[in-house]
Structure formats: C-alpha cells, structure tokens
Design a protein around this motif. Structure first.
Motif, PDB file in Angstrom:
ATOM      1  N   ALA A 129      -9.545  12.035 -21.636  1.00 50.68           N
ATOM      2  CA  ALA A 129     -10.201  12.873 -20.626  1.00 50.68           C
ATOM      3  C   ALA A 129      -9.869  12.425 -19.206  1.00 50.68           C
ATOM      4  CB  ALA A 129     -11.708  12.855 -20.842  1.00 50.68           C
ATOM      5  N   ALA A 130      -9.690  11.128 -19.001  1.00 52.12           N
ATOM      6  CA  ALA A 130      -9.426  10.602 -17.655  1.00 52.12           C
ATOM      7  C   ALA A 130      -7.941  10.519 -17.327  1.00 52.12           C
ATOM      8  CB  ALA A 130     -10.067   9.225 -17.496  1.00 52.12           C
ATOM      9  N   GLY A 131      -7.097  10.625 -18.348  1.00 48.76           N
ATOM     10  CA  GLY A 131      -5.662  10.560 -18.112  1.00 48.76           C
ATOM     11  C   GLY A 131      -5.149   9.151 -17.863  1.00 48.76           C
ATOM     12  N   LYS A 185      -8.269   6.720 -11.289  1.00 49.69           N
ATOM     13  CA  LYS A 185      -6.870   7.026 -11.615  1.00 49.69           C
ATOM     14  C   LYS A 185      -6.206   7.803 -10.484  1.00 49.69           C
ATOM     15  CE  LYS A 185      -3.311   8.192 -14.398  1.00 49.69           C
ATOM     16  NZ  LYS A 185      -2.107   8.185 -13.622  1.00 49.69           N
ATOM     17  N   ARG A 186      -6.892   8.796  -9.969  1.00 46.82           N
ATOM     18  CA  ARG A 186      -6.315   9.600  -8.877  1.00 46.82           C
ATOM     19  C   ARG A 186      -6.121   8.769  -7.612  1.00 46.82           C
ATOM     20  NH1 ARG A 186      -8.416  15.769  -9.515  1.00 46.82           N
ATOM     21  NH2 ARG A 186      -7.438  16.072 -11.554  1.00 46.82           N
ATOM     22  N   LEU A 187      -7.077   7.897  -7.322  1.00 41.40           N
ATOM     23  CA  LEU A 187      -6.927   7.040  -6.142  1.00 41.40           C
ATOM     24  C   LEU A 187      -5.745   6.083  -6.312  1.00 41.40           C
ATOM     25  CD1 LEU A 187     -10.677   6.308  -5.355  1.00 41.40           C
ATOM     26  CD2 LEU A 187      -9.109   7.697  -3.977  1.00 41.40           C
ATOM     27  N   LEU A 188      -5.612   5.503  -7.502  1.00 40.00           N
ATOM     28  CA  LEU A 188      -4.470   4.620  -7.767  1.00 40.00           C
ATOM     29  C   LEU A 188      -3.152   5.368  -7.602  1.00 40.00           C
ATOM     30  CD1 LEU A 188      -5.551   2.514 -10.863  1.00 40.00           C
ATOM     31  CD2 LEU A 188      -4.956   1.645  -8.601  1.00 40.00           C
ATOM     32  N   ASP A 189      -3.125   6.613  -8.075  1.00 41.90           N
ATOM     33  CA  ASP A 189      -1.911   7.418  -7.978  1.00 41.90           C
ATOM     34  C   ASP A 189      -1.503   7.691  -6.527  1.00 41.90           C
ATOM     35  OD1 ASP A 189      -1.754   7.484 -10.736  1.00 41.90           O
ATOM     36  OD2 ASP A 189      -2.481   9.552 -10.916  1.00 41.90           O
ATOM     37  N   THR A 190      -2.465   7.644  -5.608  1.00 46.60           N
ATOM     38  CA  THR A 190      -2.143   7.880  -4.195  1.00 46.60           C
ATOM     39  C   THR A 190      -1.786   6.596  -3.460  1.00 46.60           C
ATOM     40  OG1 THR A 190      -4.416   7.646  -3.408  1.00 46.60           O
ATOM     41  CG2 THR A 190      -3.719   9.841  -4.106  1.00 46.60           C
ATOM     42  N   GLY A 191      -1.865   5.462  -4.164  1.00 52.26           N
ATOM     43  CA  GLY A 191      -1.487   4.202  -3.539  1.00 52.26           C
ATOM     44  C   GLY A 191      -2.626   3.434  -2.908  1.00 52.26           C
ATOM     45  N   VAL A 192      -3.871   3.845  -3.173  1.00 53.60           N
ATOM     46  CA  VAL A 192      -5.027   3.121  -2.639  1.00 53.60           C
ATOM     47  C   VAL A 192      -5.118   1.772  -3.344  1.00 53.60           C
ATOM     48  CG1 VAL A 192      -7.536   3.159  -2.348  1.00 53.60           C
ATOM     49  CG2 VAL A 192      -6.222   5.269  -2.109  1.00 53.60           C
TER      50      VAL A 192
END
Length: 169
Positions: free
Chosen positions: A19-21, A64-71
């Motif tokens: 669900a979270a990818g 996950k989305r924040l990590l994907d943006t480089g945070v």
C-alpha cells in the motif's frame, strides 16, 4: 472528503509495503529505528507479525514520497513527529511542501501559494489525496483484527509450512 479510519483493523508488513510502495527492508528498518512503528501490534520476537494501522500506512507513504524528493532522513523524522502530534482528522487537510531540504506544512491554498512564490516549495504532497489512494489500495488487500486468529494471507509461505508440519504432512 476522506472516510473514517477503522481503528481496530491492522495490516501485516507485506500489505503495508504494498500500500505504501516501499520494500519490506525499508519497513523493517523504519520500525526498528522508530521512524514509523506499527501502532496496533509491534514485533514480539521471532515469527511475530507487526500490525500497521491505516494511519501508519499513510505516514509510510508520505515518508516514501519525501525520500523520493531528496529530503534528508533527519528532516523526515521531524516531519513524522509533527504528523504524530496531529489528530487523524487534521491530516486530510494538510499539504506538505518541500524544497528538498526542509518540509513545510500548509493548511490552506494561500499558504501553498505563498510558499511557492517565496521560492521555498518545489514539491507538494496533498495528504488527503494520499489518504484516498491508500483507502482504494487497502480495499483489495488482506486485513485483520488484533485478537482474532490471523486470516490466510496469500504468499505467506512460512505459515503454510507451519500448518503442514503441525498436521503431520
């Protein structure tokens, strides 16, 4: 509008990952380091199953989305702590903005515009939209209630082997 969160339903690790990818390795690491721990049932030794709530999975997907943006992980930890401090109902109205270094919370369209015009926000996560995505995904995935015997989960090969061994096969 987002629906009510079922508080007595949990999702096993593989379901939360789907669900979270994220990968199971990420899920395990984040649980062991306290970034996102399962709020329904934690691991209690070898063979135990963590159970993640809907809200836990929402936070996993946002991480996950924040990590994907480089945070950075440090900034994400601060953002996650901030999300923990808020009630579930408040989350749906939040947009998280990031410039890749910091995370900003916006609760209105005006705040988003101000942040973007100020040159700070380059990536946004509308939490209400992520909420609806997870709801749609979890409808198709297995869930369980704590205290009930675990349901048969597709792909749970270890459980199938244990049952076969117990039955003398």
């Amino acid at each position: 509008m987002v629906g009510p969160v079922p508080e007595d339903v949990g999702y096993r690790g593989p379901t939360a990952c789907s669900a979270a990818g994220i990968t199971y390795r990420q899920l395990d690491y984040w649980a062991r380091t306290g970034l996102v721990e399962p709020s329904i049932r934690g691991a209690a030794g070898s063979g135990s199953q963590r159970l993640y709530s809907f809200r836990d999975i929402l936070v996993l997907k946002i991480v996950k989305r924040l990590l994907d943006t480089g945070v950075s992980l440090q900034q994400i930890r601060q953002a996650v702590q901030h999300l923990r401090d808020r009630g579930v109902e408040d989350l749906a109205g939040i947009t998280l903005m990031s410039d890749g270094a910091s995370v900003y919370e916006c609760t209105s369209a005006d705040e988003v515009v101000d942040l973007v015009q100020g040159g700070q926000g380059v990536f946004g996560i509308a939490v209400g939209r992520v909420w609806r995505e997870i709801e749609a995904t979890l409808v198709e995935l297995p869930a369980e209630r704590p205290g009930e015997p675990p349901a048969e989960h597709p792909g749970d090969q270890l459980a199938a082997r244990r049952r076969a061994r117990a039955a003398g096969a």
